[in-house]
Each structure stands twice: as C-alpha cells, then as structure tokens.
Design a protein around this motif. Structure first.
Motif, PDB file in Angstrom:
ATOM      1  N   GLY A 138      -7.287  49.022   9.361  1.00 11.48           N
ATOM      2  CA  GLY A 138      -6.134  49.389   9.900  1.00 11.48           C
ATOM      3  C   GLY A 138      -5.020  49.762   9.029  1.00 11.48           C
ATOM      4  O   GLY A 138      -3.717  49.570   9.509  1.00 11.48           O
ATOM      5  N   TRP A 364      -5.799  58.350  11.955  1.00 11.86           N
ATOM      6  CA  TRP A 364      -6.963  57.442  11.991  1.00 11.86           C
ATOM      7  C   TRP A 364      -7.063  56.865  13.423  1.00 11.86           C
ATOM      8  O   TRP A 364      -6.286  56.325  13.926  1.00 11.86           O
ATOM      9  CB  TRP A 364      -7.004  56.169  11.084  1.00 11.86           C
ATOM     10  CG  TRP A 364      -7.959  55.297  10.678  1.00 11.86           C
ATOM     11  CD1 TRP A 364      -8.384  54.257  11.713  1.00 11.86           C
ATOM     12  CD2 TRP A 364      -9.221  55.682  10.039  1.00 11.86           C
ATOM     13  NE1 TRP A 364      -9.751  53.695  11.109  1.00 11.86           N
ATOM     14  CE2 TRP A 364     -10.277  54.754  10.520  1.00 11.86           C
ATOM     15  CE3 TRP A 364      -9.699  56.736   9.430  1.00 11.86           C
ATOM     16  CZ2 TRP A 364     -11.608  54.600   9.647  1.00 11.86           C
ATOM     17  CZ3 TRP A 364     -10.842  56.640   8.718  1.00 11.86           C
ATOM     18  CH2 TRP A 364     -11.945  55.621   8.980  1.00 11.86           C
ATOM     19  N   PRO A 365      -8.296  57.138  14.168  1.00 14.65           N
ATOM     20  CA  PRO A 365      -8.458  56.497  15.293  1.00 14.65           C
ATOM     21  C   PRO A 365      -8.087  55.001  15.563  1.00 14.65           C
ATOM     22  O   PRO A 365      -8.802  54.090  14.809  1.00 14.65           O
ATOM     23  CB  PRO A 365      -9.798  56.743  15.734  1.00 14.65           C
ATOM     24  CG  PRO A 365     -10.166  58.161  14.777  1.00 14.65           C
ATOM     25  CD  PRO A 365      -9.547  57.482  13.614  1.00 14.65           C
ATOM     26  N   ASP A 366      -7.325  54.459  16.624  1.00 11.67           N
ATOM     27  CA  ASP A 366      -7.122  53.090  16.609  1.00 11.67           C
ATOM     28  C   ASP A 366      -8.520  52.376  16.979  1.00 11.67           C
ATOM     29  O   ASP A 366      -8.564  51.144  16.729  1.00 11.67           O
ATOM     30  CB  ASP A 366      -6.210  52.622  17.682  1.00 11.67           C
ATOM     31  CG  ASP A 366      -4.768  53.125  17.350  1.00 11.67           C
ATOM     32  OD1 ASP A 366      -4.689  53.570  16.030  1.00 11.67           O
ATOM     33  OD2 ASP A 366      -4.081  53.645  18.059  1.00 11.67           O
ATOM     34  N   SER A 367      -9.521  53.013  17.648  1.00  9.03           N
ATOM     35  CA  SER A 367     -10.460  52.325  18.224  1.00  9.03           C
ATOM     36  C   SER A 367     -11.522  52.005  16.906  1.00  9.03           C
ATOM     37  O   SER A 367     -12.482  51.112  17.097  1.00  9.03           O
ATOM     38  CB  SER A 367     -11.413  53.028  18.977  1.00  9.03           C
ATOM     39  OG  SER A 367     -11.823  54.595  18.686  1.00  9.03           O
ATOM     40  N   TRP A 368     -11.612  52.578  15.909  1.00  2.00           N
ATOM     41  CA  TRP A 368     -11.911  52.306  14.569  1.00  2.00           C
ATOM     42  C   TRP A 368     -11.685  51.049  13.578  1.00  2.00           C
ATOM     43  O   TRP A 368     -12.294  50.864  12.641  1.00  2.00           O
ATOM     44  CB  TRP A 368     -12.265  53.696  13.717  1.00  2.00           C
ATOM     45  CG  TRP A 368     -12.941  54.576  14.505  1.00  2.00           C
ATOM     46  CD1 TRP A 368     -13.616  54.452  15.762  1.00  2.00           C
ATOM     47  CD2 TRP A 368     -13.427  56.194  13.870  1.00  2.00           C
ATOM     48  NE1 TRP A 368     -14.225  55.948  16.004  1.00  2.00           N
ATOM     49  CE2 TRP A 368     -14.130  56.853  14.774  1.00  2.00           C
ATOM     50  CE3 TRP A 368     -13.110  56.479  12.576  1.00  2.00           C
ATOM     51  CZ2 TRP A 368     -14.531  58.087  14.798  1.00  2.00           C
ATOM     52  CZ3 TRP A 368     -13.794  57.998  12.638  1.00  2.00           C
ATOM     53  CH2 TRP A 368     -14.196  58.461  13.586  1.00  2.00           C
ATOM     54  N   THR A 370     -10.916  47.337  12.466  1.00  4.12           N
ATOM     55  CA  THR A 370     -11.528  46.062  12.611  1.00  4.12           C
ATOM     56  C   THR A 370     -10.517  44.924  11.920  1.00  4.12           C
ATOM     57  O   THR A 370     -10.127  45.173  10.946  1.00  4.12           O
ATOM     58  CB  THR A 370     -12.774  45.850  11.793  1.00  4.12           C
ATOM     59  OG1 THR A 370     -13.683  46.975  12.208  1.00  4.12           O
ATOM     60  CG2 THR A 370     -13.657  44.750  11.736  1.00  4.12           C
ATOM     61  N   GLU A 371     -10.683  43.891  12.747  1.00  2.74           N
ATOM     62  CA  GLU A 371      -9.573  42.668  12.294  1.00  2.74           C
ATOM     63  C   GLU A 371     -10.373  41.822  11.544  1.00  2.74           C
ATOM     64  O   GLU A 371     -11.545  41.208  11.907  1.00  2.74           O
ATOM     65  CB  GLU A 371      -9.193  42.267  13.708  1.00  2.74           C
ATOM     66  CG  GLU A 371      -8.211  40.912  13.351  1.00  2.74           C
ATOM     67  CD  GLU A 371      -6.973  41.233  12.831  1.00  2.74           C
ATOM     68  OE1 GLU A 371      -6.534  40.489  11.852  1.00  2.74           O
ATOM     69  OE2 GLU A 371      -6.462  42.401  13.135  1.00  2.74           O
TER      70      GLU A 371
END
Length: 650
Positions: A138, A364-368, A370-371
C-alpha cells in the motif's frame, strides 16, 4: 631433528631513544612535567575550566534573527538560494510526474528492463518483485515520492562527490584541505543542520534534498579519492611512457583502475541518501519517510515497517543495478552498447505505458493491498514478553543492556571524567603524533580544546564514551564478518541482503524494537549505532581483502603459509588502506547515530541537538552539533595515519 634457535639481538638504551615514537613520547612527557603544574595552578585539574569557555549563543541568536528578517528581501536569498530552491523543486516534481505519468506498470517495466540490460534476467525478476511488493504494502505513491526525491539527491551527491574526490585524489594539498570539510559534512548530525537549512530554504523539498546531499556526498568523495590514490603505479608509468598527457592518464588509466571504489561510492551514496528519508521527512520531504515518522509517533511498529520495507527494497534494487553496472564496466560486457542495444527495451516500455493509459490502470489497485501492521505488532509484543527477561542461562535482553552499561559504558565514562582536562589533551596529542605528524597532533588537540571552549566538555566526554564502546563492538563484529565474506563467495551472497537491510532500514524503524528489548538508556543507543555502522565496515573491509594482489597470496601459499598466516601476514597488511577507511567510516556512522541515541536515553550531545531542533534554539543545537564534529575530527586524526607521499602520481 634439532631446532636452530636464532638469538634475539639486544637493543641498547641509545637505540631505543633513537626511535621516533620514543622521542615523541619523551617530548610530550617533558611538556606535561613543565606545563602540568602551571596549568593546574592557574585553572585547576578537573573538568574544563569555566574561564576558558566562550558563549556563542548571542551571535547565533542574532544570525538566526537576521535570516528570518531578511529571507524574503535580501538578494542573497532571492537571487541565489531562491534559484537553487526553484531548480530543486522543478527537478523533483518533473521526476515525480514522469513516474506517475507512466503508471505503476510502466515504472516496473522501466526498472526491470534497465536491470535486465545491466545484469540479466535474475536481477530483472528481483526488481519486479521488489516494486510489486511496494504496491502490495500500500505504499506505491509514497514510494514514487521518495524515489523522485532520491533520484535528484543521489545525482547531486554523486556529482559533488566525484568532483571533490577527483581533487582529493589528484592533489595532496586539496586532500588535506578537504578532509575537515568532508568530516564536517558527514559527522555533523542531520538534526543539527536541519534548523539552519530550514531557516534558509524553509520547510519543503529543497531543504530535504540539501540535507541529503550534505550527508550522502562525503562517502562518494572519500572512495573516489581512495581509488585514484591506490591506482597501480606500474600502469600509470606505462601510460606516461607512451606519451599520454595528464588528462589522458586520468581518463584512460586512473579512473578505470578506480572503478570498483567509485561504484562502491555510488552504492554508499544511495544507502546514505535513503537512510536520510525519515529524517528529511521532518522538514517536508514527504513520501515513505513521512509515513514511517507518523507511524512511530503513534508507536505503531507494524505501520512503520510497512513503510520501511519499501525503503530497503529501493536500496537493494539500486544497489544491485549499480553494482552490476560497475562489474560490466571495462570488461567488454558492454559491447554493443548504444541506441541499438536499447531499442527493444524502449519499444517494450512504450507498449506497456500505452496499454496502461488505454486501460486507465496508472494507479496501483486498492484491492491488491495487503495489511501487515497487525501481525508485525503481534510478533513484536511476543518478543518483548519472552526475551526482555527470564531467558534461561543467558538472561534477557534487559540483563545484557544493564551489564553493558555497568561493565563497559560506565567505566569508560568515569575514566574520561576522572582525567584532568590538560591530561586528556596530552593523550590526544600523543595518539595523533605517534601515527602522524605534529600538524596531525595539533589539529586533534585543537578540535578537542574547541569542545571545552564551547562549554560542553562533560557532555562531550559522555558521548565519547558511548562512541568508543560502540565503535569497538562494531569493529570486532565487522572485521570478523568481513573476513568470512572475503574468503567465501557463498557467505557474501547470503549476508549481502542482511547488510542491505541493516544499512538502509531507517534507524527510526528499528529504534522502537530496540527500546522494547533493551529498555531506555545508553545501551540501546549503542546497539542502534552498531546496527547502522556495521554494514559499511563489512563492505569496505571485505572489498579491501578481496582486492589483495593474487600473486602475493600465491607466493605465500607456495612458501607453505597456512590460511591464518596468509590472512595475518599478507591480506591484512596489503588491505591496510581499506581497513583504515573502514575504521573511519565506523566512527563517522556511529557519531551520526548519536542524535538518534539521544531520543532513547543516550543523553549528552545527542539530546542537546534534538532539544535545539525541537525548541528552535539554534545555539543549543549547533553548539552540540559542532562538538560532535570536533569529536569526529579528533577521532579521525588519532586513527588515520598521515603519510607523506614520496612520489606524485600523474
């Protein structure tokens, strides 16, 4: 078989007195015997006398007020510093907009293609993985912000470093003049010059870039000068005998022979610049450094690590690409370079950028994303709960910190405080004169005396005790690891990513885990300094051991020397310049972390620098920073021998 014993020749008293070192010590002993009682009677024999201090707070306060009052009207600011500021802003903004304009796929393709053409498919795949990891964490936009700023800062650092290194490598006079300048640039804590930089340029990108250049350019200059000075004399004589001019010898002999050191300098400049990312964020750099600082302000180690990992990945990628480029230079591997060599990569990059624009997939896609903050914080809490105390046999990390403070730091500090001020000056003079000239000793003594004149004698000795302890640990660990990496390519490959992480991970990221494991005090400050300084010592020492003449090693082997004898009698003596440079860098880097140590209980000068920046107190911050510079200059002079060159290389 009988053993023949060769009698050891006896050395008479006159022969002992004829030795230069003995004569120097006798002179200093005579000075101590004559001046010691007089100085003690006049000013006392304890700490630095108050009568010999000078208050510089008033002039510094007036200087700060003048800058604030004239920053918007003085021609110095509007026509000089203003143009520099605008040029930096435009350059960084242009790079940033370019990176955003080609999209995440374009940036990844560009980096992968450069890595591929430079070092092959494996590095290209590693580059893709590293950049994709930045997005998955992110941190794509902050990574591009940091990358844009670092591109300009590193380019400026390399240019400045090469220019200074050429001067120092080709001229003894320039080398002597530049040494204190480079020492000041690299030893002066960033926190100390952040305030004057902000006073001149204001909070923002220009101040961040300038602060980064001040810190990252000296290693480039030092290693460039080292490579030029250690160039093979036989090759230079051959070039001169063929009628080559001075410029031709420089371009065709000296610089190619210094290629390894120059590329190592580029590597160190990149590492230093990226290590400044968090500190620069305090004055408006933004990007990953700002994310790290904001996360640590809320004691969120997981979020700080998520922003710190991309800094490490950027450093690893840039390190590998520059190292591969250096290995290819002069080997013939770059045959066929030119427009044709880059035609296919350019076409591929253009196609990726066009497809990205047409698909509207620049961000960059938000769905990709990882937290990782949650699992990291959980792991940190487990380490603190299980390692801080109660570990069987070896004890917990809290016990280690307490023992290190009680058995190492406290005795060293007590010993320095116990010495009379004039006695400490004589010890500094003796150490510097024994390995150098009287000018070296004079410089070291004046640097140490300046600390007393500034009125920070006891805090400086406290800092000196921490530096000596941390440097000792760093050198013991660093030399052991460097010997292992120099003798085993497999060990070097295994440790290389670890060293990259240690050197590029911002100090602020591992500061909270260090404090959590070791508590608050001088021990965690020393631990942070060791972690930060160790990679440079390992790299420089290993490089020096690897560059030892193979013919010398082969000769030692043919005479039956064991591996240990080859190391002690051949490799270490021949690698002496690199080892001395490693010692110098250990001192510089440990001093650079003194301020960070002040944030975790190190106290002394580090705390004064942080206090000055936090309160806007230019005098307190700069005086403490100047004292750290004086300590660095003194330590440099008592550890770096001064040798007069009998011949000058052309």
């Amino acid at each position: 078989m009988s053993t023949v014993t060769v009698p050891t020749p006896r050395v008479g008293p006159l022969e002992v007195l004829a030795r230069p070192a003995v004569r120097k010590l006798l002179v200093l002993a005579l000075i101590a015997a004559v001046l010691g009682p007089l100085v003690t009677a006049q000013w006392g024999a304890g700490a630095w006398p108050q009568a010999l201090t000078v208050d510089v707070s008033a002039p510094l306060a007036r200087t700060s007020d003048w800058i604030i009052d004239n920053r918007d009207t003085s021609p110095l600011f509007t026509y000089f510093f203003g143009y520099i500021s605008n040029a930096v802003v435009l350059s960084v903004r242009a790079v940033y907009l370019l990176l955003l304009g080609i999209g995440w796929a374009g940036v990844t393709a560009l980096a992968a293609l450069v890595a591929w053409r430079t070092a092959g498919v494996r590095l290209a795949l590693g580059t893709v993985v590293a950049l994709l990891a930045c997005g998955v964490l992110g941190m794509w936009v902050p990574t591009m912000q940091t990358l844009a700023l670092m591109v300009i800062a590193v380019l400026a650092s390399v240019v400045v470093g090469v220019v200074l290194g050429l001067g120092a490598g080709l001229s003894d006079r320039v080398n002597r003049a530049l040494r204190p300048v480079l020492d000041t640039m690299q030893v002066l804590p960033a926190f100390a010059y952040l305030l004057p930089v902000v006073l001149i340029f204001g909070i923002g990108v220009p101040a961040a870039v300038l602060a980064t250049v001040i810190y990252a350019a000296p290693p480039m200059a030092r290693l460039t000068a080292l490579g030029l000075r250690n160039a093979d004399g036989g090759v230079l004589e051959a070039a001169e005998s063929l009628g080559a001019t001075r410029r031709q010898r420089l371009l065709t002999a000296r610089i190619p022979l210094a290629r390894k050191e120059i590329m190592l300098g580029v590597n160190q400049a990149i590492m230093m610049a990226l290590s400044m990312a968090v500190i620069a964020s305090l004055i408006g750099a933004g990007g990953l450094g700002d994310r790290v600082y904001q996360a640590l302000a809320s004691v969120d180690v997981g979020a700080a690590l998520a922003a710190g990992i991309p800094i490490v990945l950027l450093a690893v990628v840039l390190d590998r690409i520059t190292a591969a480029a250096g290995d290819r230079m002069g080997t013939g591997a770059e045959h066929g370079s030119g427009p044709a060599r880059w035609a296919v990569p350019a076409a591929v990059l253009a196609a990726v950028v066009v497809v990205g624009h047409l698909a509207g997939a620049l961000n960059w896609p938000d769905s990709w994303v990882t937290e990782i903050a949650g699992p990291v914080n959980t792991a940190k809490d487990w380490m603190v709960d299980h390692l801080y105390t109660g570990v069987p046999v070896v004890g917990g990390t809290a016990d280690w910190a307490a023992h290190f403070t009680t058995w190492v730091l406290d005795p060293i500090r007590a010993g320095l405080w116990w010495l009379p001020w004039w006695g400490l000056l004589l010890i500094v003079a003796a150490l510097a004169w024994l390995i150098g000239t009287w000018r070296t000793a004079l410089t070291a003594v004046l640097a140490m005396a300046a600390i007393g004149v500034l009125g920070v004698w006891k805090p400086s000795l406290d800092t000196l005790s921490q530096v000596l302890a941390a440097v000792a640990v760093t050198l013991v660990l660093g030399f052991a690891v460097a010997i292992a990496t120099a003798r085993s390519a497999r060990t070097e490959r295994m440790l290389r990513p670890v060293l990259d992480v240690f050197q590029t991970m911002p100090q602020f990221v591992y500061l909270i885990p260090v404090v959590a494991l070791f508590g608050v005090g001088r021990a965690p400050a020393a631990a942070a300094a060791v972690v930060y300084a160790l990679p440079a010592v390992v790299r420089i020492t290993s490089q020096g051991l690897r560059r030892v003449d193979p013919a010398a090693l082969e000769s030692a082997r043919s005479m039956g020397a064991t591996t240990a004898q080859q190391l002690r009698q051949v490799q270490l003596p021949l690698a002496r310049p690199a080892i001395l440079l490693a010692v110098n860098q250990a001192l510089v880097l440990v001093l650079a972390v003194v301020v960070v140590g002040g944030l975790v209980g190190g106290g002394a000068l580090g705390y004064d620098v942080v206090f000055g920046l936090a309160q806007g107190d230019l005098a307190t911050g700069l005086v403490a920073g100047a004292a750290i510079v004086c300590l660095g200059l003194m330590l440099d002079r008592v550890t770096q021998p001064t040798e007069r060159r009998t011949t000058k290389g052309a």
